[in-house]
Write an enzyme that holds these catalytic residues in place. Structure first.
Site, short mmCIF file in Angstrom:
data_model
loop_
_atom_site.label_atom_id
_atom_site.label_comp_id
_atom_site.label_asym_id
_atom_site.label_seq_id
_atom_site.Cartn_x
_atom_site.Cartn_y
_atom_site.Cartn_z
N HIS A 138 0.85 -1.20 0.00
CA HIS A 138 0.00 0.00 0.00
C HIS A 138 0.88 1.24 0.00
O HIS A 138 1.85 1.32 0.74
CB HIS A 138 -0.89 0.03 1.25
CG HIS A 138 -2.07 -0.88 1.15
ND1 HIS A 138 -3.23 -0.67 1.84
CD2 HIS A 138 -2.28 -2.01 0.43
CE1 HIS A 138 -4.10 -1.63 1.56
NE2 HIS A 138 -3.54 -2.47 0.71
N TYR B 96 -8.89 5.34 7.97
CA TYR B 96 -8.97 5.68 9.39
C TYR B 96 -10.05 6.75 9.50
O TYR B 96 -9.86 7.88 9.04
CB TYR B 96 -7.64 6.24 9.89
CG TYR B 96 -6.54 5.21 10.05
CD1 TYR B 96 -5.80 4.76 8.95
CD2 TYR B 96 -6.23 4.68 11.31
CE1 TYR B 96 -4.79 3.80 9.10
CE2 TYR B 96 -5.22 3.74 11.48
CZ TYR B 96 -4.51 3.31 10.37
OH TYR B 96 -3.52 2.38 10.52
N PRO C 213 -3.10 0.18 18.88
CA PRO C 213 -2.88 -0.28 17.50
C PRO C 213 -3.11 0.79 16.43
O PRO C 213 -2.88 0.52 15.24
CB PRO C 213 -3.90 -1.42 17.35
CG PRO C 213 -4.93 -1.16 18.38
CD PRO C 213 -4.26 -0.46 19.51
N LYS D 134 2.03 -0.22 15.01
CA LYS D 134 3.46 -0.32 15.29
C LYS D 134 3.88 -1.56 16.09
O LYS D 134 5.08 -1.87 16.17
CB LYS D 134 3.93 0.93 16.07
CG LYS D 134 3.97 2.18 15.24
CD LYS D 134 5.20 2.19 14.34
CE LYS D 134 5.11 3.19 13.22
NZ LYS D 134 4.63 2.64 11.95
N TYR E 20 4.50 6.45 9.85
CA TYR E 20 3.63 5.32 9.54
C TYR E 20 4.40 4.23 8.78
O TYR E 20 4.28 3.05 9.11
CB TYR E 20 2.42 5.79 8.72
CG TYR E 20 1.31 4.76 8.70
CD1 TYR E 20 0.34 4.73 9.70
CD2 TYR E 20 1.23 3.81 7.69
CE1 TYR E 20 -0.66 3.77 9.71
CE2 TYR E 20 0.23 2.85 7.68
CZ TYR E 20 -0.71 2.84 8.69
OH TYR E 20 -1.70 1.89 8.69
C1 PHB Z 1 -5.10 -4.41 10.67
O1 PHB Z 1 -5.26 -4.56 9.45
O2 PHB Z 1 -5.27 -5.34 11.46
C2 PHB Z 1 -4.69 -3.07 11.18
C3 PHB Z 1 -4.39 -2.07 10.29
C4 PHB Z 1 -4.01 -0.83 10.77
C5 PHB Z 1 -3.94 -0.59 12.13
C6 PHB Z 1 -4.23 -1.60 13.02
C7 PHB Z 1 -4.61 -2.85 12.54
O3 PHB Z 1 -3.60 0.64 12.58
#
Ligand code: PHB
Ligand code: APR
Length: 392
Positions: A72, A196, A288, A292, A380
């Site tokens: 990505h 997000y 999460p 990280k 990120y």
């Molecule tokens: C996930 O795909 O499990 C995932 C993706 C981004 C995050 C946390 C978990 O910030």
């Protein structure tokens, strides 16, 4: 039984450490409390930083990740009725993330260790570390494993960190007044990239595992129970929090797994006591939101591998002595980033109208300023693995 490095825990930290040590000619035994099936099926996060991808590729365990992982080059921040893409390809050229489930990394590492003749003992009861200042050893189920050093890779609830005497560690901690409800659904992702989404109903995240499997998260109260969340309620809430921009429709499908995770920031310093070295979740936890956790575990064991290789090659403990300080630089950067992403995107019961305005203003800044967006992108995708690390 005797080995050079006794490793507690067969999560990503313990397994990768065992693999990297093997490549440097260093012997280890991994002791895992749960079954192989359990650790291979446990659903966790799934975002690999560029540096994590590089370590897996360079150490020869990246084949399936290269075939099945999804590279990505951006993420979307969604709020206030609009989506804003953070374009990694422009802001941090040459660096990206790969979406690949943590349990797939675990499967690949277990398969490779076993193929290489590595020793991983599953279903091991009552592991306990002893004599941490000199001649350390582990006991488990009536057996004894002597080793030069112990690697505590046994996660947040493991036995290694609590075996360090009171008063040695400084603990830094923050709990958040919410949890994440996560689901895997057998349905194609509703967008190509991660979303997000900040909404007045709470945070939601759109992620994925493959072209057929989607992963979603919802901010829920800290005491939420899975029983409170039948499928229809989960989808209704995901729709309400994600279908907030024109033209976006969530594709629904059967939910194949669900989990709840507490949101916590935690650091134990130093990440060492005598000959016990802590790595990964055993030493630190991040919420999460910044994706990280796994990446920090990989960074720790890479530093630990270099330090142990240096010890066995030269007899010098210089790099081992620097292990904790070296890791903690990255750990604290990730602590700040994860806390910042979390406060930027979640709703807080304690927030007043002023707090909400500040949050919106900050989101406006991150999505309109090149400098602020670059800060987000750089953190990120992950800072280079050896930034700040001493070299041999
Ligand atoms: C996930 O795909 O499990 C995932 C993706 C981004 C995050 C946390 C978990 O910030
Ligand atoms: N004895 C042996 N093994 C243990 C014990 C014990 N007493 N306690 C815990 N373990 C095992 C757990 O069963 C687990 O398999 O240690 C392992 C720790 O693995 P993780 O929790 O996955 O931790 P780590 O390897 O540090 O990986 C960090 O995991 O939760 C995510 O966000 C986190 O992605 C990050 C990653």
């Amino acid at each position: 039984m005797r080995t050079q490095v006794g490793i507690v825990g067969a999560g990503p930290a313990g397994l990768l450490l065992s693999h990297l040590l093997h490549l440097r000619g260093i012997d280890s035994v991994v002791l895992e409390a749960r079954s192989r099936e359990y650790v291979e099926q446990r659903v966790r996060a799934g975002v690999l930083e560029q540096g994590t991808v590089d370590v897996l590729n360079e150490s020869g365990v990246g084949e399936r990740m290269r075939a099945e992982g999804l590279p990505h080059h951006g993420i979307e921040l969604r709020y206030g009725g609009a989506g804003h893409r953070i374009p990694f390809e422009r802001l941090v050229p040459g660096r990206a993330i790969t979406v690949y489930g943590q349990q797939e990394v675990v499967k690949d590492l277990i398969a490779r260790r076993l193929a290489d003749g590595g020793k991983i003992l599953f279903d091991v009861p009552d592991v306990a570390p002893h004599s941490l200042q000199a001649d350390p050893y582990l006991t488990f189920g009536g057996e004894r494993l002597d080793c030069d050093v112990i690697a505590g890779c046994d996660g947040f609830h493991g036995v290694c960190r609590p075996s360090i005497p009171d008063g040695v560690l400084s603990i830094f901690q923050r709990d958040y007044p919410f949890a994440w409800l996560g689901i895997l659904a057998r349905v194609p992702p509703s967008a190509e990239e991660l979303i997000y989404s900040r909404s007045d109903r709470g945070f939601a995240l759109h992620s994925m595992r493959s072209p057929e499997i989607s992963r979603f998260y919802l901010q829920v109260p800290p005491d939420a129970s899975l029983d409170d969340w039948p499928d229809e309620r989960i989808w209704a809430e995901l729709r309400a929090r994600l279908e907030t921009v024109p033209g976006f429709a969530l594709t629904e499908g059967p939910i194949i797994s669900r989990d709840l995770s507490a949101m916590r920031s935690f650091v134990a310093e130093p990440m060492r006591y005598g000959r016990l070295y802590l790595a990964g979740d055993a030493a630190h936890i991040v919420p999460p939101t910044g994706a990280k956790g796994l990446n920090l575990a990989v960074a720790d064991v890479r530093v630990l591998t270099e330090a142990l290789a240096h010890l066995y090659a030269t007899g010098s403990t210089d790099l081992l002595d620097a292990y904790s300080a070296t890791c903690l630089k990255r750990v604290w950067r990730a602590q700040h980033f994860s806390w910042w992403m979390t406060t930027l995107l979640h709703t807080f019961d304690t927030d007043d109208a002023y707090g909400r305005r500040l949050q919106t203003s900050h989101l406006d800044y991150v999505t309109s300023s090149e400098a602020a967006a670059t800060t987000l992108a750089e953190n990120y995708v992950g800072l280079p693995l050896d930034s700040g690390a001493p070299r041999d």
